[in-house]
Enzyme design. Structure first.
Site, PDB file in Angstrom:
ATOM      1  N   SER A  20      28.571   9.296  15.098  1.00 21.57           N
ATOM      2  CA  SER A  20      28.668   8.574  16.163  1.00 21.57           C
ATOM      3  C   SER A  20      30.569   9.227  15.566  1.00 21.57           C
ATOM      4  CB  SER A  20      28.481   7.048  14.718  1.00 21.57           C
ATOM      5  OG  SER A  20      28.999   7.591  13.033  1.00 21.57           O
ATOM      6  N   HIS A  53      23.567   5.282  19.141  1.00 15.46           N
ATOM      7  CA  HIS A  53      25.186   5.502  20.567  1.00 15.46           C
ATOM      8  C   HIS A  53      24.206   6.349  21.441  1.00 15.46           C
ATOM      9  CE1 HIS A  53      28.045   4.693  17.771  1.00 15.46           C
ATOM     10  NE2 HIS A  53      27.869   4.824  16.955  1.00 15.46           N
ATOM     11  N   LYS A  83      25.531  -2.217  20.169  1.00 14.78           N
ATOM     12  CA  LYS A  83      26.519  -0.623  21.497  1.00 14.78           C
ATOM     13  C   LYS A  83      26.432  -1.197  22.415  1.00 14.78           C
ATOM     14  CE  LYS A  83      27.640   0.461  16.822  1.00 14.78           C
ATOM     15  NZ  LYS A  83      27.208   1.395  15.667  1.00 14.78           N
TER      16      LYS A  83
HETATM   17  C1  LIG Z   1      26.836   1.375  14.305  1.00 13.10           C
HETATM   18  C2  LIG Z   1      25.537   2.414  13.863  1.00 13.10           C
HETATM   19  C3  LIG Z   1      24.815   1.848  12.688  1.00 13.10           C
HETATM   20  C4  LIG Z   1      24.735   0.422  12.677  1.00 13.10           C
HETATM   21  O1  LIG Z   1      24.717  -0.857  13.415  1.00 13.10           O
HETATM   22  P1  LIG Z   1      24.693  -2.100  13.378  1.00 13.10           P
HETATM   23  O2  LIG Z   1      23.628  -2.839  14.091  1.00 13.10           O
HETATM   24  O3  LIG Z   1      25.908  -2.332  13.540  1.00 13.10           O
HETATM   25  O4  LIG Z   1      24.880  -2.753  11.866  1.00 13.10           O
HETATM   26  C5  LIG Z   1      23.924   2.472  12.405  1.00 13.10           C
HETATM   27  N1  LIG Z   1      24.230   4.159  12.645  1.00 13.10           N
HETATM   28  C6  LIG Z   1      25.368   4.667  13.882  1.00 13.10           C
HETATM   29  C7  LIG Z   1      25.053   5.883  13.717  1.00 13.10           C
HETATM   30  C8  LIG Z   1      25.915   3.501  14.393  1.00 13.10           C
HETATM   31  O5  LIG Z   1      26.679   3.833  14.419  1.00 13.10           O
END
Ligand SMILES: *Cc1c(COP(=O)(O)O)cnc(C)c1O
Length: 388
Positions: free
Chosen positions: A187, A215, A245
């Site tokens: 991320s 992602h 995302k």
């Molecule tokens: C954003 C993210 C999460 C968390 O997801 P949410 O639905 O926003 O709680 C988990 N893992 C990764 C790699 C992320 O980038």
């Protein structure tokens, strides 16, 4: 005389904040309203954003917004209880079916968020006596899930298959069950995990592989995500991800076998003891997934845009829509972000503890609706202001 407890509590908070401030790591929540696919408004000023994770710009897609409103009208504003009680409105099963079909797994379980998914999945699968081995750059919630599972935790160097093999050879035999966890797309760095080789190593050592595709969904391999490498689908039994995302909505999921999904429904505490997602959110996710599955053109744009930016600045080719510009000290990242902000462009300055000490950075994210002109403008400013 003993102090009143609210006073000591406030003193405690003030001292902690002071120490955070001394290290240049204070964070603020700023009112930010997104005004269209790629712009937002902050303190009365409009900005071009290169920091949203809404890679396909579906959060404001008219069909997604309409599906969200329709679901709220049909099923209500909230789910009313845990999915295990009465909160399991029928859109949830539709979403789970759609995700399982798209990821080509037998089954899927949807959670309240990605963070909640990881906190629920990992302790369901491993516990005290077992082993979790995580890539050192895994997202905070994978590591938090590993921590609360009570299993022994080991960390392997980032994307270092040799180090992972060494740890497996040395420790695997001492534990009944072993789970390997990693981001599919990292991320904060934007690079990808070598999923085919990881799957082979896991199989060789009788370990279970879990990837976090937060992602990758919607942005890689015509939207199908990071489990496909060079056109071949890796054998990953536990594919977790989020709808927050590229899907532009909210909610976490695990795509897996039917047996694992049934165990999760019986045992994952963040599923059982938390209220089901609001219907509007699930309605939005369903429509977003439909768009992702049918509009390959849109899913290719974020990566193409990231690659255009990298070419303009002679950076290594992007592997995902996330491009980090590593600047070292937190002040450097803040200064660079402020310089861009002055020019009407918003990027995020990412500082420790989100990233390792000495690697504060600008984290740029590219989306489907950024134009070549937007990206050239960004690259020009970075060049002329000598930000890298
Ligand atoms: C954003 C993210 C999460 C968390 O997801 P949410 O639905 O926003 O709680 C988990 N893992 C990764 C790699 C992320 O980038």
């Amino acid at each position: 005389m003993t102090q009143k407890s609210p006073e000591t509590l406030n003193q405690f908070a003030a001292q902690k904040l002071e120490s955070i401030a001394q290290r240049g790591l204070t964070r603020h929540l700023i009112d930010t309203d997104r005004t269209d696919a790629i712009h937002l408004r902050r303190n009365g000023r409009d900005y071009l954003s290169f920091c949203c994770n809404d890679y396909l710009n579906l959060a404001r897609h008219p069909d997604v917004q309409a599906a969200s409103a329709t679901a709220a009208h049909a099923y209500g504003a909230g789910a009313g209880s845990s999915r295990l009680v009465t909160g399991n409105h029928s859109l949830l099963a539709q979403l789970e079916r759609a995700l399982a079909d798209f990821k080509q797994t037998e089954d899927c379980v949807v959670f309240g968020s990605g963070y909640l998914a990881n906190l629920g999945i990992i302790p369901t699968l491993v516990g005290p006596g077992d082993l979790v081995i995580a890539d050192e750059l895994s997202h905070a919630c994978l590591l938090a899930g590993a921590r609360i599972s009570g299993a022994k935790e080991l960390i392997f160097k980032h994307n270092d298959l040799e180090h992972l093999a060494e740890l497996l050879s040395k420790h695997r035999g001492d534990h009944p069950n072993c789970l390997i966890v990693t981001d599919g797309v990292f991320s904060m760095d934007g690079d990808r995990a070598p999923v085919t080789a990881l799957a082979a190593l896991a199989e060789q050592h009788g370990a279970w592989l879990m990837t976090d595709d937060a992602h990758g969904l919607g942005t890689l391999n015509d939207g199908k995500g990071s489990a496909i490498e060079n056109g071949v689908r890796a054998n990953i039994p536990l594919q977790m991800g989020t709808l927050s995302k590229a899907a532009g909505s909210y909610g976490g999921y695990l795509c897996c076998s039917k047996q694992v999904a049934d165990l999760i429904r019986n045992r994952a505490r963040t599923l059982i003891y938390s209220t089901g997602l609001p219907p509007a959110t699930v309605g939005a996710s369903l429509k977003a997934l439909e768009i992702i599955a049918s509009d390959a053109e849109r899913t290719r744009k974020p990566l193409e845009n990231a690659r255009l930016f990298c070419r303009l600045l002679n950076l290594p080719e992007a592997q995902s829509p996330i491009v980090p510009l590593i600047l070292g000290a937190p002040e450097n990242a803040l200064r660079a972000a402020a310089a861009l902000e002055k020019k009407g462009i918003l990027v995020s300055a990412i500082r420790p503890p989100t990233v390792p000490e000495g690697t504060a950075r600008l984290r740029l994210t590219f989306t489907a609706e950024h134009t070549a002109h937007d990206i050239e403008t960004l690259a020009d400013i970075i060049r002329t202001e000598q930000l890298i």
